[in-house]
Write an enzyme that holds these catalytic residues in place. Structure first.
Site, mmCIF file in Angstrom:
data_model
loop_
_atom_site.group_PDB
_atom_site.id
_atom_site.type_symbol
_atom_site.label_atom_id
_atom_site.label_comp_id
_atom_site.label_asym_id
_atom_site.label_seq_id
_atom_site.Cartn_x
_atom_site.Cartn_y
_atom_site.Cartn_z
ATOM 1 N N ARG A 7 0.824 -1.185 0.045
ATOM 2 C CA ARG A 7 0.010 0.049 0.046
ATOM 3 C C ARG A 7 1.040 1.205 -0.137
ATOM 4 O O ARG A 7 1.914 1.250 0.548
ATOM 5 C CB ARG A 7 -0.808 -0.029 1.251
ATOM 6 N N ARG A 63 2.720 5.359 -16.258
ATOM 7 C CA ARG A 63 2.751 4.556 -17.513
ATOM 8 C C ARG A 63 4.050 5.208 -18.235
ATOM 9 O O ARG A 63 4.650 4.485 -19.021
ATOM 10 C CB ARG A 63 1.648 4.997 -18.368
ATOM 11 N N CYS A 75 -7.394 2.956 -12.607
ATOM 12 C CA CYS A 75 -7.792 4.130 -11.568
ATOM 13 C C CYS A 75 -9.210 4.080 -11.182
ATOM 14 O O CYS A 75 -9.924 3.537 -11.844
ATOM 15 C CB CYS A 75 -7.402 5.518 -12.380
ATOM 16 N N GLU A 78 -11.951 6.765 -4.779
ATOM 17 C CA GLU A 78 -12.066 6.313 -3.666
ATOM 18 C C GLU A 78 -13.555 6.694 -3.064
ATOM 19 O O GLU A 78 -14.389 7.445 -3.423
ATOM 20 C CB GLU A 78 -11.045 7.245 -2.618
ATOM 21 N N ARG A 90 -4.245 7.114 -3.512
ATOM 22 C CA ARG A 90 -3.804 5.875 -2.813
ATOM 23 C C ARG A 90 -3.335 4.906 -3.750
ATOM 24 O O ARG A 90 -3.890 4.805 -5.105
ATOM 25 C CB ARG A 90 -5.099 5.171 -2.060
ATOM 26 N N TYR A 108 3.402 5.726 3.345
ATOM 27 C CA TYR A 108 2.649 6.953 3.548
ATOM 28 C C TYR A 108 3.206 8.220 3.396
ATOM 29 O O TYR A 108 4.156 8.229 4.664
ATOM 30 C CB TYR A 108 1.547 6.692 4.831
ATOM 31 N N ARG A 116 -2.197 5.543 8.401
ATOM 32 C CA ARG A 116 -1.665 4.407 8.937
ATOM 33 C C ARG A 116 -0.310 4.690 9.737
ATOM 34 O O ARG A 116 0.800 4.448 9.418
ATOM 35 C CB ARG A 116 -1.188 3.395 7.969
#
Length: 123
Positions: A7, A63, A75, A78, A90, A108, A116
């Site tokens: 992540r 890309r 894509c 959220e 994210r 992060y 997090r």
């Protein structure tokens, strides 16, 4: 070898195509470096943005990276939860690796560190 998820998240200051692209590349570069990845080991990348970021697709900047032309990128928007972090990008990378879950370095950056805090300084 296993498939592991990694992540990453980063925030931007404005809904600006160049800022979104630069932040996306910063985050992806950090994930790749911290986990010692090469593009050929990446199965796929899922990218989400909050609904306040609509000036560009983050996948377009990824890309352009050397060796990433065959990495599947997707894509999505959220889930717009009330009170959630704004202007956030994210990623979830699926990678082939010999590393254990505990050895994976999630990344992060910027304002996304609040998502997090338990993982921000783990090395």
């Amino acid at each position: 070898m296993s498939v592991r998820g990694i992540r990453g998240a980063i925030t931007v200051d404005a809904n600006d195509a160049k800022e979104i692209a630069n932040a996306t590349l910063e985050m992806i570069s950090s994930v790749v470096a911290q986990n010692e990845l090469v593009a050929a080991d990446i199965c796929s990348v899922m990218i989400t943005v909050t609904n306040d970021l609509d000036e560009t697709f983050p996948a377009q900047s990824i890309r352009q990276l050397a060796g990433w032309e065959y990495v599947p990128l997707m894509c999505a928007l959220e889930v717009p939860v009330k009170g959630s972090l704004k202007r956030c990008i994210r990623v979830l990378l699926h990678v082939n690796t010999d590393k254990t879950q505990a050895e994976i370095q999630h990344v992060y950056l910027a304002g996304a560190k609040v998502l997090r805090p338990d993982l921000v300084n783990i090395k």
